[in-house]
Design a protein around this motif. Sequence first.
Motif, PDB file in Angstrom:
ATOM      1  N   UNK A  37      74.804  83.820 121.127  1.00 19.37           N
ATOM      2  CA  UNK A  37      73.575  83.521 121.858  1.00 19.37           C
ATOM      3  C   UNK A  37      73.916  83.250 123.314  1.00 19.37           C
ATOM      4  N   UNK A  39      72.387  81.195 126.707  1.00 19.79           N
ATOM      5  CA  UNK A  39      71.414  80.213 127.180  1.00 19.79           C
ATOM      6  C   UNK A  39      71.556  80.015 128.683  1.00 19.79           C
ATOM      7  N   UNK A  42      67.691  75.599 131.596  1.00 18.35           N
ATOM      8  CA  UNK A  42      66.263  75.361 131.445  1.00 18.35           C
ATOM      9  C   UNK A  42      65.552  76.331 130.520  1.00 18.35           C
ATOM     10  N   UNK A  43      66.294  77.206 129.880  1.00 23.57           N
ATOM     11  CA  UNK A  43      65.673  78.192 128.987  1.00 23.57           C
ATOM     12  C   UNK A  43      66.159  78.005 127.559  1.00 23.57           C
ATOM     13  N   UNK A  44      65.403  78.597 126.637  1.00 24.30           N
ATOM     14  CA  UNK A  44      65.828  78.619 125.244  1.00 24.30           C
ATOM     15  C   UNK A  44      66.969  79.614 125.069  1.00 24.30           C
ATOM     16  N   UNK A  45      67.807  79.404 124.086  1.00 24.89           N
ATOM     17  CA  UNK A  45      68.825  80.414 123.783  1.00 24.89           C
ATOM     18  C   UNK A  45      68.181  81.747 123.389  1.00 24.89           C
ATOM     19  N   UNK A  47      69.208  85.427 121.215  1.00 26.33           N
ATOM     20  CA  UNK A  47      70.182  86.110 120.360  1.00 26.33           C
ATOM     21  C   UNK A  47      70.687  87.370 121.053  1.00 26.33           C
ATOM     22  N   UNK A  88      77.050  80.743 123.181  1.00 25.08           N
ATOM     23  CA  UNK A  88      77.406  80.057 121.946  1.00 25.08           C
ATOM     24  C   UNK A  88      77.647  81.066 120.834  1.00 25.08           C
ATOM     25  N   UNK A  90      77.915  81.323 116.536  1.00 18.19           N
ATOM     26  CA  UNK A  90      77.377  80.643 115.365  1.00 18.19           C
ATOM     27  C   UNK A  90      77.791  81.416 114.126  1.00 18.19           C
TER      28      UNK A  90
END
Lengths: 109, 120
Positions: A37, A39, A42-45, A47, A88, A90
């Motif tokens: 991901x 990010x 200030x933003x959402x992650x 995919x 990130x 996962x």
Amino acid sequence: EIVLTQSPGTLSLSPGERATLSCRASQSVRSSYLAWYQQKPGQAPRLLIHAASARATGIPDRFSGSGSGTDFTLTISRLEPEDFAVYYCQQYGSSPGITFGPGTKVDIK
Amino acid sequence: EVQLVQSGAEVKKPGESLKISCKGSGYSFTSNWIGWVRQMPGKGLEWMGIIYPGDSDTRYSPSFQGQVTISADKSISTAYLQWSSLKASDTAKYYCVRAIMLTSPYFDYWGQGTLVTVSS
């Protein structure tokens, strides 16, 4: 629980350069169930990659993923200004717990 | 277009209860898992749990089992994350996510996040 380690912690590069980010698992990730991901502040992650190497919908082909077992890599072939962000990994190959890595920050040199 | 739209920021006191929401659109809400991811200030991502709105099957991360409740109302395509008694350590941004469930889930769409601040 599978522990993910990402390296380096910070990667300082210039636009146009190649970025290579590593994600290492404490034990083998079943079926290469590994996602990446991005990010931005200030933003959402978002995919980027799933199943270790499959690009998500709308992701440019300068992003590529590889690896299996315990060692995985995200490569950005030529950094664009909008690519400077935190990345990130996962794993989702174990049940019940998924885990995220601590992140790699790619910043402008 | 898949969209997850979350409720607004909240400021609460320790011990208070809270329920935040996430409305899904642009896809079949009842046929996809939806869940929550926590991000504490300046920190990384932590998976909390997911629910399948079609039959309310709910899975929690061991770290969050018993600490929160995840639910969904399929009649209005909305998922919820609920606390019965907030702590200061619950201060974080909470992201709603659509989950692709295999052995465990990964997350292909994310909401904009709901900032929860717990302070006396």
